[in-house]
Write a protein that holds these residues in place. Structure first.
Motif, PDB file in Angstrom:
ATOM      1  N   PHE A 100       0.822  -1.205   0.000  1.00  0.00           N
ATOM      2  CA  PHE A 100       0.000   0.000   0.000  1.00  0.00           C
ATOM      3  C   PHE A 100       0.859   1.260   0.000  1.00  0.00           C
ATOM      4  O   PHE A 100       0.447   2.295  -0.547  1.00  0.00           O
ATOM      5  CB  PHE A 100      -0.938  -0.001   1.204  1.00  0.00           C
ATOM      6  CG  PHE A 100      -2.229  -0.715   0.944  1.00  0.00           C
ATOM      7  CD1 PHE A 100      -3.328  -0.029   0.462  1.00  0.00           C
ATOM      8  CD2 PHE A 100      -2.336  -2.084   1.147  1.00  0.00           C
ATOM      9  CE1 PHE A 100      -4.520  -0.683   0.210  1.00  0.00           C
ATOM     10  CE2 PHE A 100      -3.528  -2.743   0.902  1.00  0.00           C
ATOM     11  CZ  PHE A 100      -4.629  -2.049   0.431  1.00  0.00           C
ATOM     12  N   ALA A 101       2.041   1.195   0.609  1.00  0.00           N
ATOM     13  CA  ALA A 101       2.930   2.357   0.589  1.00  0.00           C
ATOM     14  C   ALA A 101       3.376   2.695  -0.828  1.00  0.00           C
ATOM     15  O   ALA A 101       3.564   3.871  -1.167  1.00  0.00           O
ATOM     16  CB  ALA A 101       4.148   2.098   1.474  1.00  0.00           C
ATOM     17  N   MET A 102       3.555   1.672  -1.663  1.00  0.00           N
ATOM     18  CA  MET A 102       3.931   1.898  -3.057  1.00  0.00           C
ATOM     19  C   MET A 102       2.798   2.550  -3.846  1.00  0.00           C
ATOM     20  O   MET A 102       3.035   3.353  -4.747  1.00  0.00           O
ATOM     21  CB  MET A 102       4.314   0.568  -3.719  1.00  0.00           C
ATOM     22  CG  MET A 102       5.589  -0.048  -3.206  1.00  0.00           C
ATOM     23  SD  MET A 102       5.880  -1.707  -3.904  1.00  0.00           S
ATOM     24  CE  MET A 102       5.911  -1.347  -5.666  1.00  0.00           C
ATOM     25  N   ALA A 188       3.432   8.275   6.945  1.00  0.00           N
ATOM     26  CA  ALA A 188       3.892   9.504   7.595  1.00  0.00           C
ATOM     27  C   ALA A 188       5.374   9.738   7.321  1.00  0.00           C
ATOM     28  O   ALA A 188       5.815  10.884   7.126  1.00  0.00           O
ATOM     29  CB  ALA A 188       3.639   9.437   9.094  1.00  0.00           C
ATOM     30  N   ALA A 189       6.151   8.657   7.284  1.00  0.00           N
ATOM     31  CA  ALA A 189       7.573   8.788   6.957  1.00  0.00           C
ATOM     32  C   ALA A 189       7.769   9.099   5.470  1.00  0.00           C
ATOM     33  O   ALA A 189       8.644   9.898   5.098  1.00  0.00           O
ATOM     34  CB  ALA A 189       8.308   7.498   7.317  1.00  0.00           C
ATOM     35  N   ILE A 190       6.951   8.494   4.623  1.00  0.00           N
ATOM     36  CA  ILE A 190       7.072   8.741   3.176  1.00  0.00           C
ATOM     37  C   ILE A 190       6.736  10.189   2.840  1.00  0.00           C
ATOM     38  O   ILE A 190       7.331  10.787   1.932  1.00  0.00           O
ATOM     39  CB  ILE A 190       6.162   7.765   2.403  1.00  0.00           C
ATOM     40  CG1 ILE A 190       6.716   6.335   2.526  1.00  0.00           C
ATOM     41  CG2 ILE A 190       6.034   8.151   0.939  1.00  0.00           C
ATOM     42  CD1 ILE A 190       5.806   5.268   1.956  1.00  0.00           C
ATOM     43  N   ASP A 191       5.791  10.761   3.564  1.00  0.00           N
ATOM     44  CA  ASP A 191       5.408  12.154   3.299  1.00  0.00           C
ATOM     45  C   ASP A 191       6.555  13.126   3.539  1.00  0.00           C
ATOM     46  O   ASP A 191       6.518  14.261   3.038  1.00  0.00           O
ATOM     47  CB  ASP A 191       4.218  12.543   4.184  1.00  0.00           C
ATOM     48  CG  ASP A 191       2.934  11.866   3.751  1.00  0.00           C
ATOM     49  OD1 ASP A 191       2.885  11.386   2.596  1.00  0.00           O
ATOM     50  OD2 ASP A 191       1.990  11.785   4.574  1.00  0.00           O
ATOM     51  N   GLN A 210      10.968   0.178  -8.661  1.00  0.00           N
ATOM     52  CA  GLN A 210      12.299   0.765  -8.584  1.00  0.00           C
ATOM     53  C   GLN A 210      12.312   1.998  -7.681  1.00  0.00           C
ATOM     54  O   GLN A 210      13.245   2.203  -6.907  1.00  0.00           O
ATOM     55  CB  GLN A 210      12.789   1.125  -9.990  1.00  0.00           C
ATOM     56  CG  GLN A 210      13.120  -0.084 -10.856  1.00  0.00           C
ATOM     57  CD  GLN A 210      13.432   0.292 -12.286  1.00  0.00           C
ATOM     58  OE1 GLN A 210      12.890   1.266 -12.823  1.00  0.00           O
ATOM     59  NE2 GLN A 210      14.297  -0.480 -12.923  1.00  0.00           N
ATOM     60  N   LYS A 211      11.263   2.813  -7.754  1.00  0.00           N
ATOM     61  CA  LYS A 211      11.175   3.983  -6.872  1.00  0.00           C
ATOM     62  C   LYS A 211      11.057   3.556  -5.412  1.00  0.00           C
ATOM     63  O   LYS A 211      11.664   4.168  -4.525  1.00  0.00           O
ATOM     64  CB  LYS A 211       9.980   4.851  -7.281  1.00  0.00           C
ATOM     65  CG  LYS A 211      10.202   5.614  -8.574  1.00  0.00           C
ATOM     66  CD  LYS A 211       9.087   6.615  -8.828  1.00  0.00           C
ATOM     67  CE  LYS A 211       7.806   5.922  -9.241  1.00  0.00           C
ATOM     68  NZ  LYS A 211       6.764   6.923  -9.625  1.00  0.00           N
ATOM     69  N   PHE A 212      10.292   2.494  -5.169  1.00  0.00           N
ATOM     70  CA  PHE A 212      10.156   2.021  -3.798  1.00  0.00           C
ATOM     71  C   PHE A 212      11.467   1.452  -3.282  1.00  0.00           C
ATOM     72  O   PHE A 212      11.871   1.731  -2.146  1.00  0.00           O
ATOM     73  CB  PHE A 212       9.065   0.958  -3.727  1.00  0.00           C
ATOM     74  CG  PHE A 212       8.918   0.344  -2.357  1.00  0.00           C
ATOM     75  CD1 PHE A 212       8.239   1.009  -1.355  1.00  0.00           C
ATOM     76  CD2 PHE A 212       9.480  -0.900  -2.078  1.00  0.00           C
ATOM     77  CE1 PHE A 212       8.121   0.449  -0.089  1.00  0.00           C
ATOM     78  CE2 PHE A 212       9.365  -1.459  -0.822  1.00  0.00           C
ATOM     79  CZ  PHE A 212       8.680  -0.779   0.178  1.00  0.00           C
ATOM     80  N   ILE A 215      14.382   4.564  -3.495  1.00  0.00           N
ATOM     81  CA  ILE A 215      14.110   5.857  -2.862  1.00  0.00           C
ATOM     82  C   ILE A 215      13.334   5.679  -1.554  1.00  0.00           C
ATOM     83  O   ILE A 215      13.803   6.053  -0.478  1.00  0.00           O
ATOM     84  CB  ILE A 215      13.318   6.778  -3.818  1.00  0.00           C
ATOM     85  CG1 ILE A 215      14.121   7.053  -5.088  1.00  0.00           C
ATOM     86  CG2 ILE A 215      12.986   8.097  -3.114  1.00  0.00           C
ATOM     87  CD1 ILE A 215      13.367   7.877  -6.118  1.00  0.00           C
ATOM     88  N   THR A 216      12.146   5.079  -1.665  1.00  0.00           N
ATOM     89  CA  THR A 216      11.261   5.012  -0.496  1.00  0.00           C
ATOM     90  C   THR A 216      11.860   4.195   0.636  1.00  0.00           C
ATOM     91  O   THR A 216      11.979   4.670   1.775  1.00  0.00           O
ATOM     92  CB  THR A 216       9.898   4.431  -0.900  1.00  0.00           C
ATOM     93  OG1 THR A 216       9.344   5.211  -1.956  1.00  0.00           O
ATOM     94  CG2 THR A 216       8.962   4.431   0.278  1.00  0.00           C
ATOM     95  N   LEU A 217      12.231   2.950   0.350  1.00  0.00           N
ATOM     96  CA  LEU A 217      12.697   2.060   1.415  1.00  0.00           C
ATOM     97  C   LEU A 217      13.959   2.562   2.097  1.00  0.00           C
ATOM     98  O   LEU A 217      14.029   2.567   3.342  1.00  0.00           O
ATOM     99  CB  LEU A 217      12.894   0.649   0.857  1.00  0.00           C
ATOM    100  CG  LEU A 217      13.118  -0.450   1.899  1.00  0.00           C
ATOM    101  CD1 LEU A 217      11.945  -0.510   2.873  1.00  0.00           C
ATOM    102  CD2 LEU A 217      13.294  -1.810   1.221  1.00  0.00           C
ATOM    103  N   PRO A 218      15.001   2.999   1.358  1.00  0.00           N
ATOM    104  CA  PRO A 218      16.181   3.525   2.080  1.00  0.00           C
ATOM    105  C   PRO A 218      15.873   4.754   2.926  1.00  0.00           C
ATOM    106  O   PRO A 218      16.443   4.923   4.006  1.00  0.00           O
ATOM    107  CB  PRO A 218      17.148   3.877   0.932  1.00  0.00           C
ATOM    108  CG  PRO A 218      16.710   3.041  -0.214  1.00  0.00           C
ATOM    109  CD  PRO A 218      15.232   2.934  -0.098  1.00  0.00           C
ATOM    110  N   MET A 219      14.937   5.599   2.454  1.00  0.00           N
ATOM    111  CA  MET A 219      14.640   6.830   3.191  1.00  0.00           C
ATOM    112  C   MET A 219      13.825   6.587   4.462  1.00  0.00           C
ATOM    113  O   MET A 219      13.858   7.392   5.392  1.00  0.00           O
ATOM    114  CB  MET A 219      13.877   7.801   2.277  1.00  0.00           C
ATOM    115  CG  MET A 219      14.717   8.379   1.165  1.00  0.00           C
ATOM    116  SD  MET A 219      15.981   9.502   1.816  1.00  0.00           S
ATOM    117  CE  MET A 219      16.654  10.152   0.287  1.00  0.00           C
TER     118      MET A 219
END
Length: 309
Positions: A100-102, A188-191, A210-212, A215-219
């Motif tokens: 769902f985060a993706m 909330a972290a992704i925002d 690829q974006k997840f 970018i998303t997961l490491p951040m």
């Protein structure tokens, strides 16, 4: 001017007032923490080495209570089921949350969908257990929704709530009820991630996966670690949903469905004879050790250099 530069920073009136207020504000929290957490934990460890029925003076028993606990078939079931809920339930919950985060980040109504997904988390676990009990009920005269749908397509009804299979039903219920909470934390972290990183990825033709992944997961990795700790602590303590879903809700379910929390309850209040508070406290100590080991292992596995942005 030189005299002003020579004044020590620690001597400023504002900082002095802050230092005087430190202990008056912190001390009540420390007292409550010691009184309601540290103190009971110490007493629990001490009672785990005694034989006590709740009345009279506890008698020192050494490691006898631990030996009785480890030799119990019910404890074996409880320990294995608890690990199942921690591992399998955790993997399922976070896979669901990552999926769902993706998707939610790029949706226009993402906030509304987050609120809908979070809703099961505000429902009491007892109510959720009763709900799934009705859904998976096996009764030839009045089937639950799951068996009604199976019969509708010509399949035979299944005994979902049998001791051999109810663990998987509980895991599914846990994932359904808990995923919204962790989706909210991750979103909330992704925002907080700068939008230009995703814009650059779009220009390069990156796929959602690829974006997840890059970018998303490491951040949000540090937030994922905290969420994993919260899940581990909550899963080790699971009680109400299993108590209601695996049994009639008025007395203990079959021991093949027990968790460590239910085992503690049985030795404290659910036994037919004399309570065994020594064994119950020994099991509580095992739960504390298990949570500590799992959390430290999780933090070690997920240790990574913090990314700043």
């Amino acid at each position: 001017m030189a005299r002003g530069r020579d004044l020590p920073v620690t001597g400023t009136p504002h900082l002095a007032r802050k230092q005087r207020l430190f202990w008056p504000f912190v001390l009540p929290a420390i007292v409550l923490y010691v009184l309601f957490l540290v103190g009971p934990a110490i007493v629990t460890v001490a009672l785990s080495f005694t034989r006590w029925s709740g009345a009279g003076t506890p008698r020192f028993a050494g490691l006898d209570e631990y030996a009785q606990m480890l030799g119990s078939e019910s404890f074996g079931y409880a320990f294995g089921n608890t690990l199942m809920y921690v591992a399998v339930g955790g993997v399922g919950t976070f896979l669901f949350a990552f999926l769902f985060a993706m998707v939610l980040r790029d949706m226009k109504a993402s906030k509304l969908i987050r609120a809908i997904l979070f809703f099961p988390n505000i429902v009491a676990p007892v109510a959720i257990g009763m709900f799934f009990g009705f859904v998976f009920r096996y009764n030839p005269s009045k089937q639950g929704l799951a068996n009604f749908l199976l019969n509708l397509v010509g399949a035979p009804a299944a005994k979902f709530l049998q001791p051999e299979s109810v663990v998987w039903v509980v895991i599914g219920a846990l994932i359904w009820a808990s995923a919204g909470f962790y989706i909210t934390i991750l979103m909330a972290a992704i925002d907080r991630i700068p939008p230009y990183l995703y814009e650059d990825a779009d220009l390069c033709g990156a796929t959602p996966w690829q974006k997840f992944r890059h970018i998303t997961l490491p951040m949000i990795w540090d937030v994922v670690g905290i969420a994993g700790v919260l899940w581990t602590i909550g899963a080790v303590k699971i009680f109400e949903m299993v108590f209601v879903l695996a049994g009639p809700g008025t007395y203990l379910p079959p021991n093949k469905t027990w968790t460590l929390a239910i085992y503690v309850y049985d030795r404290s209040f659910g036994t037919q004879g004399t309570p065994e508070y020594g064994v119950a406290c020994a099991t509580a100590v095992v739960m504390i050790v298990l949570v500590t080991v799992l959390v430290l292992t999780l933090r070690w596995v997920m240790r990574r250099e913090r990314l700043e942005y």
